[in-house]
Design an enzyme around this catalytic site. Sequence first.
Site, PDB file in Angstrom:
ATOM      1  N   ARG A  71     -65.752  85.830  44.361  1.00  0.00           N
ATOM      2  CA  ARG A  71     -65.080  86.868  45.327  1.00  0.00           C
ATOM      3  C   ARG A  71     -63.925  87.389  44.491  1.00  0.00           C
ATOM      4  NH1 ARG A  71     -64.190  84.771  50.808  1.00  0.00           N
ATOM      5  NH2 ARG A  71     -63.464  86.590  51.100  1.00  0.00           N
ATOM      6  N   GLN A 102     -56.790  91.771  58.003  1.00  0.00           N
ATOM      7  CA  GLN A 102     -57.661  90.661  58.068  1.00  0.00           C
ATOM      8  C   GLN A 102     -58.240  90.374  56.511  1.00  0.00           C
ATOM      9  OE1 GLN A 102     -60.319  90.436  61.569  1.00  0.00           O
ATOM     10  NE2 GLN A 102     -59.899  92.642  61.311  1.00  0.00           N
ATOM     11  N   VAL A 104     -58.129  89.646  52.404  1.00  0.00           N
ATOM     12  CA  VAL A 104     -57.439  88.789  51.606  1.00  0.00           C
ATOM     13  C   VAL A 104     -57.416  89.218  50.160  1.00  0.00           C
ATOM     14  CG1 VAL A 104     -58.022  86.646  53.160  1.00  0.00           C
ATOM     15  CG2 VAL A 104     -59.686  87.267  51.178  1.00  0.00           C
ATOM     16  N   ASP A 105     -57.817  90.371  49.895  1.00  0.00           N
ATOM     17  CA  ASP A 105     -58.011  91.220  48.568  1.00  0.00           C
ATOM     18  C   ASP A 105     -56.816  91.814  47.928  1.00  0.00           C
ATOM     19  OD1 ASP A 105     -60.042  93.801  50.232  1.00  0.00           O
ATOM     20  OD2 ASP A 105     -57.887  93.803  50.092  1.00  0.00           O
ATOM     21  N   HIS A 120     -54.802  86.531  57.076  1.00  0.00           N
ATOM     22  CA  HIS A 120     -55.703  85.478  56.550  1.00  0.00           C
ATOM     23  C   HIS A 120     -55.538  85.038  55.270  1.00  0.00           C
ATOM     24  CE1 HIS A 120     -58.838  87.033  59.824  1.00  0.00           C
ATOM     25  NE2 HIS A 120     -57.708  86.189  60.504  1.00  0.00           N
ATOM     26  N   GLY A 192     -62.280  99.456  60.084  1.00  0.00           N
ATOM     27  CA  GLY A 192     -63.076  98.636  59.228  1.00  0.00           C
ATOM     28  C   GLY A 192     -63.213  97.203  59.833  1.00  0.00           C
ATOM     29  N   SER A 194     -65.188  94.468  62.653  1.00  0.00           N
ATOM     30  CA  SER A 194     -66.171  94.365  63.706  1.00  0.00           C
ATOM     31  C   SER A 194     -65.514  93.709  65.070  1.00  0.00           C
ATOM     32  CB  SER A 194     -67.316  93.331  63.349  1.00  0.00           C
ATOM     33  OG  SER A 194     -66.732  92.010  62.845  1.00  0.00           O
ATOM     34  N   GLU A 220     -69.915 102.159  62.663  1.00  0.00           N
ATOM     35  CA  GLU A 220     -70.726 101.686  63.673  1.00  0.00           C
ATOM     36  C   GLU A 220     -69.725 101.378  64.765  1.00  0.00           C
ATOM     37  OE1 GLU A 220     -73.752 100.908  60.862  1.00  0.00           O
ATOM     38  OE2 GLU A 220     -73.906 100.666  62.993  1.00  0.00           O
TER      39      GLU A 220
HETATM   40  C1  BV8 Z   1     -57.819  79.780  64.689  1.00  0.00           C
HETATM   41  C2  BV8 Z   1     -60.339  84.400  55.052  1.00  0.00           C
HETATM   42  C3  BV8 Z   1     -57.035  78.288  65.898  1.00  0.00           C
HETATM   43  C4  BV8 Z   1     -61.293  83.665  54.402  1.00  0.00           C
HETATM   44  C5  BV8 Z   1     -61.305  84.850  57.419  1.00  0.00           C
HETATM   45  C6  BV8 Z   1     -61.921  82.437  70.270  1.00  0.00           C
HETATM   46  C7  BV8 Z   1     -63.170  82.840  70.458  1.00  0.00           C
HETATM   47  C8  BV8 Z   1     -64.240  82.443  69.671  1.00  0.00           C
HETATM   48  C9  BV8 Z   1     -64.105  81.824  68.456  1.00  0.00           C
HETATM   49  C10 BV8 Z   1     -62.733  81.549  68.070  1.00  0.00           C
HETATM   50  C11 BV8 Z   1     -61.619  81.795  68.780  1.00  0.00           C
HETATM   51  N1  BV8 Z   1     -60.627  81.286  68.413  1.00  0.00           N
HETATM   52  C12 BV8 Z   1     -60.756  80.643  67.240  1.00  0.00           C
HETATM   53  C13 BV8 Z   1     -62.167  80.979  67.070  1.00  0.00           C
HETATM   54  C14 BV8 Z   1     -62.894  80.435  65.872  1.00  0.00           C
HETATM   55  C15 BV8 Z   1     -62.824  81.353  64.909  1.00  0.00           C
HETATM   56  C16 BV8 Z   1     -63.614  82.557  65.101  1.00  0.00           C
HETATM   57  O1  BV8 Z   1     -62.821  83.692  65.260  1.00  0.00           O
HETATM   58  N2  BV8 Z   1     -64.696  82.625  64.820  1.00  0.00           N
HETATM   59  C17 BV8 Z   1     -65.602  83.899  64.988  1.00  0.00           C
HETATM   60  C18 BV8 Z   1     -66.626  83.902  64.123  1.00  0.00           C
HETATM   61  C19 BV8 Z   1     -66.229  83.806  66.296  1.00  0.00           C
HETATM   62  N3  BV8 Z   1     -61.312  81.764  64.306  1.00  0.00           N
HETATM   63  C20 BV8 Z   1     -60.558  80.799  63.654  1.00  0.00           C
HETATM   64  O2  BV8 Z   1     -61.307  79.878  63.284  1.00  0.00           O
HETATM   65  C21 BV8 Z   1     -59.321  81.064  63.171  1.00  0.00           C
HETATM   66  N4  BV8 Z   1     -58.401  80.122  63.358  1.00  0.00           N
HETATM   67  O3  BV8 Z   1     -58.285  80.710  65.569  1.00  0.00           O
HETATM   68  O4  BV8 Z   1     -57.282  78.742  64.759  1.00  0.00           O
HETATM   69  C22 BV8 Z   1     -58.397  77.558  66.340  1.00  0.00           C
HETATM   70  C23 BV8 Z   1     -58.298  76.285  65.574  1.00  0.00           C
HETATM   71  C24 BV8 Z   1     -59.726  75.568  65.548  1.00  0.00           C
HETATM   72  C25 BV8 Z   1     -60.613  75.673  66.765  1.00  0.00           C
HETATM   73  C26 BV8 Z   1     -60.556  77.235  67.374  1.00  0.00           C
HETATM   74  C27 BV8 Z   1     -59.256  77.721  67.186  1.00  0.00           C
HETATM   75  C28 BV8 Z   1     -59.207  81.621  61.733  1.00  0.00           C
HETATM   76  C29 BV8 Z   1     -60.217  83.068  61.411  1.00  0.00           C
HETATM   77  C30 BV8 Z   1     -59.602  83.449  60.068  1.00  0.00           C
HETATM   78  C31 BV8 Z   1     -61.177  83.078  59.030  1.00  0.00           C
HETATM   79  N5  BV8 Z   1     -60.848  83.552  57.732  1.00  0.00           N
HETATM   80  N6  BV8 Z   1     -61.008  85.215  56.269  1.00  0.00           N
HETATM   81  C32 BV8 Z   1     -62.147  84.235  53.548  1.00  0.00           C
HETATM   82  O5  BV8 Z   1     -61.859  85.766  53.476  1.00  0.00           O
HETATM   83  O6  BV8 Z   1     -62.695  83.655  52.694  1.00  0.00           O
HETATM   84  S1  BV8 Z   1     -62.006  85.795  58.639  1.00  0.00           S
HETATM   85  C33 BV8 Z   1     -63.255  86.735  57.486  1.00  0.00           C
HETATM   86  O7  BV8 Z   1     -63.996  87.290  58.332  1.00  0.00           O
HETATM   87  C34 BV8 Z   1     -62.347  88.148  57.046  1.00  0.00           C
HETATM   88  O8  BV8 Z   1     -61.084  87.793  56.863  1.00  0.00           O
HETATM   89  C35 BV8 Z   1     -62.476  88.956  58.421  1.00  0.00           C
HETATM   90  O9  BV8 Z   1     -61.363  88.590  59.149  1.00  0.00           O
HETATM   91  C36 BV8 Z   1     -63.510  88.336  59.052  1.00  0.00           C
HETATM   92  C37 BV8 Z   1     -64.672  89.272  58.926  1.00  0.00           C
HETATM   93  O10 BV8 Z   1     -64.432  90.317  59.955  1.00  0.00           O
HETATM   94  P1  BV8 Z   1     -64.233  91.786  59.441  1.00  0.00           P
HETATM   95  O11 BV8 Z   1     -62.995  92.120  58.585  1.00  0.00           O
HETATM   96  O12 BV8 Z   1     -64.310  92.728  61.005  1.00  0.00           O
HETATM   97  O13 BV8 Z   1     -65.385  92.075  58.489  1.00  0.00           O
HETATM   98  P2  BV8 Z   1     -66.927  92.265  59.266  1.00  0.00           P
HETATM   99  O14 BV8 Z   1     -67.842  92.031  57.981  1.00  0.00           O
HETATM  100  O15 BV8 Z   1     -67.220  91.456  60.442  1.00  0.00           O
HETATM  101  O16 BV8 Z   1     -67.147  94.002  59.749  1.00  0.00           O
HETATM  102  C38 BV8 Z   1     -66.875  94.724  58.880  1.00  0.00           C
HETATM  103  C39 BV8 Z   1     -66.644  96.236  59.463  1.00  0.00           C
HETATM  104  O17 BV8 Z   1     -66.473  97.355  58.684  1.00  0.00           O
HETATM  105  C40 BV8 Z   1     -67.978  96.434  60.339  1.00  0.00           C
HETATM  106  O18 BV8 Z   1     -67.759  96.671  61.754  1.00  0.00           O
HETATM  107  C41 BV8 Z   1     -68.638  97.704  59.676  1.00  0.00           C
HETATM  108  O19 BV8 Z   1     -69.340  98.687  60.474  1.00  0.00           O
HETATM  109  C42 BV8 Z   1     -67.411  98.511  59.138  1.00  0.00           C
HETATM  110  N7  BV8 Z   1     -67.474  98.993  57.677  1.00  0.00           N
HETATM  111  C43 BV8 Z   1     -68.603  99.125  56.735  1.00  0.00           C
HETATM  112  N8  BV8 Z   1     -68.220  99.748  55.834  1.00  0.00           N
HETATM  113  C44 BV8 Z   1     -67.178 100.855  56.400  1.00  0.00           C
HETATM  114  C45 BV8 Z   1     -66.667  99.937  57.541  1.00  0.00           C
HETATM  115  N9  BV8 Z   1     -65.506 100.633  58.304  1.00  0.00           N
HETATM  116  C46 BV8 Z   1     -65.149 101.635  57.628  1.00  0.00           C
HETATM  117  N10 BV8 Z   1     -65.402 102.201  56.341  1.00  0.00           N
HETATM  118  C47 BV8 Z   1     -66.330 101.753  55.860  1.00  0.00           C
HETATM  119  N11 BV8 Z   1     -66.685 102.312  54.622  1.00  0.00           N
END
Ligand code: BV8
Length: 250
Positions: A71, A102, A104-105, A120, A192, A194, A220
């Site tokens: 990556r 969000q 990391v780039d 992040h 951008g 979800s 979306e």
């Molecule tokens: C934490 C770094 C306390 C690493 C990342 C409450 C409820 C449920 C779950 C949880 C909760 N609290 C905590 C959790 C657990 C978890 C979580 O949220 N899980 C999710 C899956 C439900 N959260 C955590 O663990 C966080 N820590 O809360 O600590 C804790 C501790 C222990 C237990 C519980 C709580 C830490 C979260 C951080 C994780 N690290 N990144 C790395 O990058 O390798 S997150 C990573 O995924 C990215 O950084 C980014 O944030 C995320 C992806 O999300 P998006 O950026 O939205 O990307 P995605 O692909 O989803 O969507 C892209 C969008 O772009 C789409 O909508 C698409 O339509 C759109 N798009 C596409 N093309 C375009 C566009 N938009 C515009 N223009 C375009 N051209």
Amino acid sequence: MQNLVQQAADILAHARRLVILTGAGISKESGIPTFREAQQGLWAQHDPQRLATLQGFLANPTLVWDWYQFRLRLVEQAQPNAGHRAIAALEQRLPDVEVITQNVDGLHGQAGSRRVLELHGNIRRFKCLRGHGNLTMADLAGQASAPPLCPHPGCKAKVRPDVVWFGENLDYRVLQQAAADSEACDVMLIVGTSGVVQPAASLPYQAWKSRARIIEVNPEKSELSDIAHVHLSGPAGELLPRVLAVIGDR
Ligand code: BV8
């Protein structure tokens, strides 16, 4: 769509305090796959939510290290796109603009945005498992092992990317600042994301509770679309420059 672009421009042009929350979608047009798209090629069979965890790293440090190096190479080859540049231009045009990303780039900083909160972490920065931080690939040069070992005298702990993994807490100060700024803004532009990952996805609700006007740019619908006053459906690299053009040099 032009009418929605005009509506978004009118709201943004009058923003006193604008917070721009971005996710992987803003970097898609720079060639960086979003988190939810199938991982490319070699990584198709891996779930990013398993690889992006401390448990995943401890269980298979070489696999996780190699995934991040893959990556990092994509990020190093990437350039900011028109969406990043439009966001940087908004910072010049409006009185008070902050990016909360969000991603990391590091592409917002490369595009010229000066106020960027990286929720992040950053894939170009490394730390060891004992917490020696601010390491770069240059500090690790010459080490053949994957992952390399900490270069601090007497340490030798495994080195990992300085990003926040699933199950890890965000930096407290960064999260506090992001929450306070989201609560204090009068306009939030969401680009951008979800809206799935917490606690980042709660920030728009802080703005919404403070009666901020909310604009979303995403091809979306997302988990956040219900609280958006204006939803511009399309790619950020196309729509943000159009909004900026309407704002003009007011
Ligand atoms: C934490 C770094 C306390 C690493 C990342 C409450 C409820 C449920 C779950 C949880 C909760 N609290 C905590 C959790 C657990 C978890 C979580 O949220 N899980 C999710 C899956 C439900 N959260 C955590 O663990 C966080 N820590 O809360 O600590 C804790 C501790 C222990 C237990 C519980 C709580 C830490 C979260 C951080 C994780 N690290 N990144 C790395 O990058 O390798 S997150 C990573 O995924 C990215 O950084 C980014 O944030 C995320 C992806 O999300 P998006 O950026 O939205 O990307 P995605 O692909 O989803 O969507 C892209 C969008 O772009 C789409 O909508 C698409 O339509 C759109 N798009 C596409 N093309 C375009 C566009 N938009 C515009 N223009 C375009 N051209």
